[in-house]
Write a protein that holds these residues in place. Structure first.
Motif, PDB file in Angstrom:
ATOM      1  N   ARG A 132       2.640  -5.846  -3.308  1.00 35.18           N
ATOM      2  CA  ARG A 132       4.024  -6.580  -3.334  1.00 35.18           C
ATOM      3  C   ARG A 132       4.535  -7.481  -3.772  1.00 35.18           C
ATOM      4  O   ARG A 132       5.573  -7.833  -4.087  1.00 35.18           O
ATOM      5  CB  ARG A 132       4.645  -6.241  -1.790  1.00 35.18           C
ATOM      6  N   HIS A 144       7.856  -1.140  -6.910  1.00 31.43           N
ATOM      7  CA  HIS A 144       7.724   0.973  -7.005  1.00 31.43           C
ATOM      8  C   HIS A 144       5.792   0.843  -6.916  1.00 31.43           C
ATOM      9  O   HIS A 144       5.332   0.699  -7.365  1.00 31.43           O
ATOM     10  CB  HIS A 144       8.860   2.069  -7.500  1.00 31.43           C
ATOM     11  N   ASP A 168       5.471   3.009  -1.452  1.00 31.70           N
ATOM     12  CA  ASP A 168       6.508   3.824  -1.203  1.00 31.70           C
ATOM     13  C   ASP A 168       6.577   5.588  -1.811  1.00 31.70           C
ATOM     14  O   ASP A 168       7.311   6.227  -0.791  1.00 31.70           O
ATOM     15  CB  ASP A 168       7.647   3.570  -2.162  1.00 31.70           C
ATOM     16  N   ASP A 169       5.087   5.638  -1.828  1.00 28.63           N
ATOM     17  CA  ASP A 169       4.506   6.975  -1.812  1.00 28.63           C
ATOM     18  C   ASP A 169       3.513   6.825  -1.707  1.00 28.63           C
ATOM     19  O   ASP A 169       2.238   6.120  -2.218  1.00 28.63           O
ATOM     20  CB  ASP A 169       4.907   7.877  -3.529  1.00 28.63           C
TER      21      ASP A 169
END
Length: 226
Positions: free
Chosen positions: A152, A158, A179-180
């Motif tokens: 990040r 993402h 994010d996932d």
């Protein structure tokens, strides 16, 4: 995420299973796969091969308590992502200066290992990219959280955490920063990552170097069912 219980023959097969949960990213020029060294690199190679994406390594080091180095007070990842156990730090009265000293020492070791694994290859550019962070599993999640924070900070737009196995509570926590999250199996009675593998032998440095040097389009990935 899936709550279906699976077992895996080895890390390579686990990577094939995880890869299918990432099929929506297949063929995207935007995707970069980073395997957490060392156990996440064989899993990550299979993911990268399935997705037709480049593979790199993400190194994470335990941050040991100054008086007892084997006791972890947190984790540090390539690029400076840090996770600290604030309760432990407070209970042991560890100072900010002591924490900085440990981080400085472990950062130097991360750089040394990166050079050893990559040789003369530079790291993949992750700024503005979708980064899939892969490990062979998560237990406490500290190492993966450090990796998420690192990429990040490096500008990834993402971030996807992809693992074959982990406890439900940890996967939920990872979702608060990534994010996932793709976790192939989350056993209610989770004890250790290795309990879901038939072959969980240690991955060596030579294997990591060989996989990083092997193009992910050189042979087909393993995607057979467990």
């Amino acid at each position: 995420m899936s709550d279906t219980l699976r077992t895996f023959r080895d890390r390579r097969q686990a990577g094939g299973v995880v890869a299918r949960g990432l099929a929506r990213h297949r063929g995207s020029d935007d995707v970069r796969v980073l395997g957490l060294a060392r156990g996440g690199v064989p899993v990550g190679w299979e993911v990268a091969a399935f997705l037709h994406a480049p593979l790199d390594v993400c190194l994470v080091r335990k941050l040991g308590v100054p008086q007892w180095p084997e006791l972890a007070m947190g984790a540090l990842a390539t690029g400076g992502g840090v996770v600290l156990n604030d309760d432990l730090v407070a209970s042991l009265h560890i100072s900010d200066e002591q924490i900085r000293d440990v981080i400085t020492r472990e950062t130097a070791e991360l750089h040394r290992r990166e050079t050893a694994y990559r040789a003369d290859r530079g790291p993949l550019e992750v700024a503005g990219r979708t980064v899939i962070l892969v490990d062979d599993g998560v237990a406490t999640g500290a190492s993966m959280l450090a990796a998420v924070r690192s990429v990040r900070r490096s500008g990834a737009t993402h971030i996807v955490v992809a693992v074959p196995v982990g406890p439900p509570s940890v996967c939920r926590r990872l979702r608060t920063e990534a994010d996932d999250v793709v976790c192939s199996t989350m056993p209610a009675g989770f004890r250790a990552v290795g309990q879901l593998y038939e072959d969980f032998r240690q991955v060596g440095d030579d294997e990591v170097r060989d996989l990083l040097a092997t193009p992910t389009d050189q042979r087909g990935p393993v995607t057979e069912n467990c």
